[in-house]
Design an enzyme around this catalytic site. Structure first.
Site, PDB file in Angstrom:
ATOM      1  N   GLU A  53       6.721   8.518   1.772  1.00 28.11           N
ATOM      2  CA  GLU A  53       5.873   7.338   2.008  1.00 28.11           C
ATOM      3  C   GLU A  53       6.581   6.088   1.498  1.00 28.11           C
ATOM      4  O   GLU A  53       7.252   6.132   0.470  1.00 28.11           O
ATOM      5  CB  GLU A  53       4.555   7.480   1.242  1.00 28.11           C
ATOM      6  CG  GLU A  53       3.373   7.906   2.064  1.00 28.11           C
ATOM      7  CD  GLU A  53       2.886   6.838   3.033  1.00 28.11           C
ATOM      8  OE1 GLU A  53       3.656   5.937   3.403  1.00 28.11           O
ATOM      9  OE2 GLU A  53       1.721   6.913   3.431  1.00 28.11           O
ATOM     10  N   ASP A  54       6.369   4.973   2.200  1.00 28.40           N
ATOM     11  CA  ASP A  54       6.900   3.724   1.665  1.00 28.40           C
ATOM     12  C   ASP A  54       6.035   3.212   0.518  1.00 28.40           C
ATOM     13  O   ASP A  54       6.545   2.775  -0.500  1.00 28.40           O
ATOM     14  CB  ASP A  54       7.058   2.664   2.769  1.00 28.40           C
ATOM     15  CG  ASP A  54       5.836   2.527   3.654  1.00 28.40           C
ATOM     16  OD1 ASP A  54       4.761   3.060   3.302  1.00 28.40           O
ATOM     17  OD2 ASP A  54       5.946   1.881   4.711  1.00 28.40           O
ATOM     18  N   ASP A  57      -1.344   2.887  -1.620  1.00 28.92           N
ATOM     19  CA  ASP A  57      -2.236   1.794  -2.033  1.00 28.92           C
ATOM     20  C   ASP A  57      -3.548   2.433  -2.509  1.00 28.92           C
ATOM     21  O   ASP A  57      -3.658   2.865  -3.656  1.00 28.92           O
ATOM     22  CB  ASP A  57      -2.432   0.868  -0.822  1.00 28.92           C
ATOM     23  CG  ASP A  57      -3.146  -0.424  -1.159  1.00 28.92           C
ATOM     24  OD1 ASP A  57      -3.871  -0.458  -2.169  1.00 28.92           O
ATOM     25  OD2 ASP A  57      -3.004  -1.405  -0.420  1.00 28.92           O
ATOM     26  N   LYS A  85       1.027   1.437  -5.743  1.00 30.72           N
ATOM     27  CA  LYS A  85       0.101   0.436  -6.286  1.00 30.72           C
ATOM     28  C   LYS A  85      -0.998   1.166  -7.066  1.00 30.72           C
ATOM     29  O   LYS A  85      -2.120   1.328  -6.593  1.00 30.72           O
ATOM     30  CB  LYS A  85      -0.522  -0.376  -5.151  1.00 30.72           C
ATOM     31  CG  LYS A  85       0.367  -1.457  -4.580  1.00 30.72           C
ATOM     32  CD  LYS A  85      -0.436  -2.323  -3.617  1.00 30.72           C
ATOM     33  CE  LYS A  85       0.399  -3.466  -3.083  1.00 30.72           C
ATOM     34  NZ  LYS A  85      -0.352  -4.275  -2.101  1.00 30.72           N
ATOM     35  N   PHE A 111       0.962  -8.360  -1.904  1.00 26.90           N
ATOM     36  CA  PHE A 111       1.214  -7.863  -0.550  1.00 26.90           C
ATOM     37  C   PHE A 111       2.719  -7.835  -0.324  1.00 26.90           C
ATOM     38  O   PHE A 111       3.370  -8.879  -0.296  1.00 26.90           O
ATOM     39  CB  PHE A 111       0.524  -8.740   0.495  1.00 26.90           C
ATOM     40  CG  PHE A 111       0.241  -7.979   1.753  1.00 26.90           C
ATOM     41  CD1 PHE A 111      -1.028  -7.480   2.005  1.00 26.90           C
ATOM     42  CD2 PHE A 111       1.248  -7.713   2.668  1.00 26.90           C
ATOM     43  CE1 PHE A 111      -1.293  -6.738   3.150  1.00 26.90           C
ATOM     44  CE2 PHE A 111       1.002  -6.967   3.805  1.00 26.90           C
ATOM     45  CZ  PHE A 111      -0.271  -6.482   4.052  1.00 26.90           C
ATOM     46  N   VAL A 112       3.256  -6.626  -0.179  1.00 25.80           N
ATOM     47  CA  VAL A 112       4.704  -6.483  -0.015  1.00 25.80           C
ATOM     48  C   VAL A 112       5.035  -6.123   1.440  1.00 25.80           C
ATOM     49  O   VAL A 112       4.296  -5.389   2.096  1.00 25.80           O
ATOM     50  CB  VAL A 112       5.294  -5.432  -0.972  1.00 25.80           C
ATOM     51  CG1 VAL A 112       5.256  -5.935  -2.399  1.00 25.80           C
ATOM     52  CG2 VAL A 112       4.573  -4.099  -0.867  1.00 25.80           C
ATOM     53  N   ASP A 118       4.938  -3.559   6.860  1.00 29.21           N
ATOM     54  CA  ASP A 118       4.574  -4.662   7.763  1.00 29.21           C
ATOM     55  C   ASP A 118       3.352  -5.444   7.299  1.00 29.21           C
ATOM     56  O   ASP A 118       2.576  -4.990   6.453  1.00 29.21           O
ATOM     57  CB  ASP A 118       4.253  -4.102   9.154  1.00 29.21           C
ATOM     58  CG  ASP A 118       2.901  -3.398   9.202  1.00 29.21           C
ATOM     59  OD1 ASP A 118       2.672  -2.480   8.384  1.00 29.21           O
ATOM     60  OD2 ASP A 118       2.057  -3.794  10.024  1.00 29.21           O
ATOM     61  N   ARG A 124       8.781  -5.638   9.314  1.00 26.24           N
ATOM     62  CA  ARG A 124       9.283  -4.291   8.996  1.00 26.24           C
ATOM     63  C   ARG A 124      10.805  -4.261   8.908  1.00 26.24           C
ATOM     64  O   ARG A 124      11.377  -3.439   8.191  1.00 26.24           O
ATOM     65  CB  ARG A 124       8.856  -3.293  10.076  1.00 26.24           C
ATOM     66  CG  ARG A 124       7.404  -2.884  10.048  1.00 26.24           C
ATOM     67  CD  ARG A 124       7.195  -1.676  10.955  1.00 26.24           C
ATOM     68  NE  ARG A 124       5.827  -1.543  11.418  1.00 26.24           N
ATOM     69  CZ  ARG A 124       4.873  -0.888  10.759  1.00 26.24           C
ATOM     70  NH1 ARG A 124       5.138  -0.332   9.608  1.00 26.24           N
ATOM     71  NH2 ARG A 124       3.654  -0.803  11.262  1.00 26.24           N
TER      72      ARG A 124
HETATM   73  O1  LIG Z   1      -2.946   4.248   0.325  1.00 23.69           O
HETATM   74  P1  LIG Z   1      -3.442   3.532   1.540  1.00 23.69           P
HETATM   75  O2  LIG Z   1      -4.488   2.488   1.200  1.00 23.69           O
HETATM   76  O3  LIG Z   1      -3.915   4.451   2.604  1.00 23.69           O
HETATM   77  O4  LIG Z   1      -2.235   2.673   2.105  1.00 23.69           O
HETATM   78  C1  LIG Z   1      -0.936   3.179   2.243  1.00 23.69           C
HETATM   79  C2  LIG Z   1      -0.515   3.240   3.680  1.00 23.69           C
HETATM   80  O5  LIG Z   1      -0.575   1.927   4.262  1.00 23.69           O
HETATM   81  C3  LIG Z   1       0.622   1.690   4.969  1.00 23.69           C
HETATM   82  O6  LIG Z   1       0.542   2.165   6.268  1.00 23.69           O
HETATM   83  P2  LIG Z   1      -0.283   1.418   7.400  1.00 23.69           P
HETATM   84  O7  LIG Z   1      -1.639   2.037   7.501  1.00 23.69           O
HETATM   85  O8  LIG Z   1      -0.190  -0.051   7.163  1.00 23.69           O
HETATM   86  O9  LIG Z   1       0.456   1.806   8.725  1.00 23.69           O
HETATM   87  P3  LIG Z   1       2.013   1.725   9.015  1.00 23.69           P
HETATM   88  O10 LIG Z   1       2.616   2.934   8.374  1.00 23.69           O
HETATM   89  O11 LIG Z   1       2.084   1.730  10.492  1.00 23.69           O
HETATM   90  O12 LIG Z   1       2.532   0.446   8.417  1.00 23.69           O
HETATM   91  C4  LIG Z   1       1.670   2.481   4.228  1.00 23.69           C
HETATM   92  O13 LIG Z   1       2.767   2.796   5.061  1.00 23.69           O
HETATM   93  C5  LIG Z   1       0.922   3.712   3.795  1.00 23.69           C
HETATM   94  O14 LIG Z   1       1.027   4.759   4.730  1.00 23.69           O
END
Ligand SMILES: O=P(O)(O)OC[C@H]1O[C@H](OP(=O)(O)OP(=O)(O)O)[C@H](O)[C@@H]1O
Length: 142
Positions: A53-54, A57, A85, A111-112, A118, A124
């Site tokens: 995972e990147d 949150d 986070k 917000f990173v 993204d 991205r």
């Molecule tokens: O812990 P959370 O509150 O669930 O947030 C974390 C997720 O949010 C982002 O993905 P996003 O839903 O933005 O989709 P993306 O991977 O297409 O950017 C990120 O890549 C994680 O997968």
């Protein structure tokens, strides 16, 4: 991008699969519902799975994904997250027995974007991680 860089450092024989789990849409707050929008294509029964995972949150995405991978028969579901986070967590990370959690960095509640992350599908491709100015996202309505 993080996944691409990480797997190039792994010398074990592995299979790689991408799963899209979305919970943000174009907003800065999680919707609280994570939707798996691409089904797993490979058999993971009795396999040890590492989720890359990147950022974590609220924990909504990982919670849904870990449950999904357990349902698919994984022997273990470990997680490697570049950013965490911790202060924003709503759903605690609960991994199956024998699984491990690898955290790169604890991330402040800002917000990173960049390095794969993204805002409304933008930024991205930045080759670094940056803080998005609040003025950039405060104008977007939920
Ligand atoms: O812990 P959370 O509150 O669930 O947030 C974390 C997720 O949010 C982002 O993905 P996003 O839903 O933005 O989709 P993306 O991977 O297409 O950017 C990120 O890549 C994680 O997968």
């Amino acid at each position: 991008m993080f996944a691409a860089d990480l797997v190039r450092k792994i010398s074990l024989p592995i299979s790689i699969e991408f799963i899209r789990v979305q919970s943000y849409g174009n907003r800065t707050e999680s919707s609280g519902v994570a939707v798996i929008s691409t089904e797993l294509q490979i058999d993971i029964i009795d396999k040890h799975v590492l989720v890359i995972e990147d950022i974590i949150d609220t924990g909504t995405t990982l919670s849904r994904l870990v449950s999904y991978l357990k349902e698919k028969g994984a022997a273990s579901v470990s997680v490697c997250a570049l950013l965490d986070k911790v202060l924003r967590r709503k759903i605690p990370l609960q991994l199956p027995p024998g699984s491990r959690f690898y955290r790169g960095f604890e991330c402040p509640d800002d917000f990173v974007v960049g390095y794969g992350m993204d805002f409304a599908e933008e930024y991205r491709n930045l080759p670094y991680i940056g803080l998005l100015k609040p003025a950039k996202y405060s104008a977007v309505s939920d």
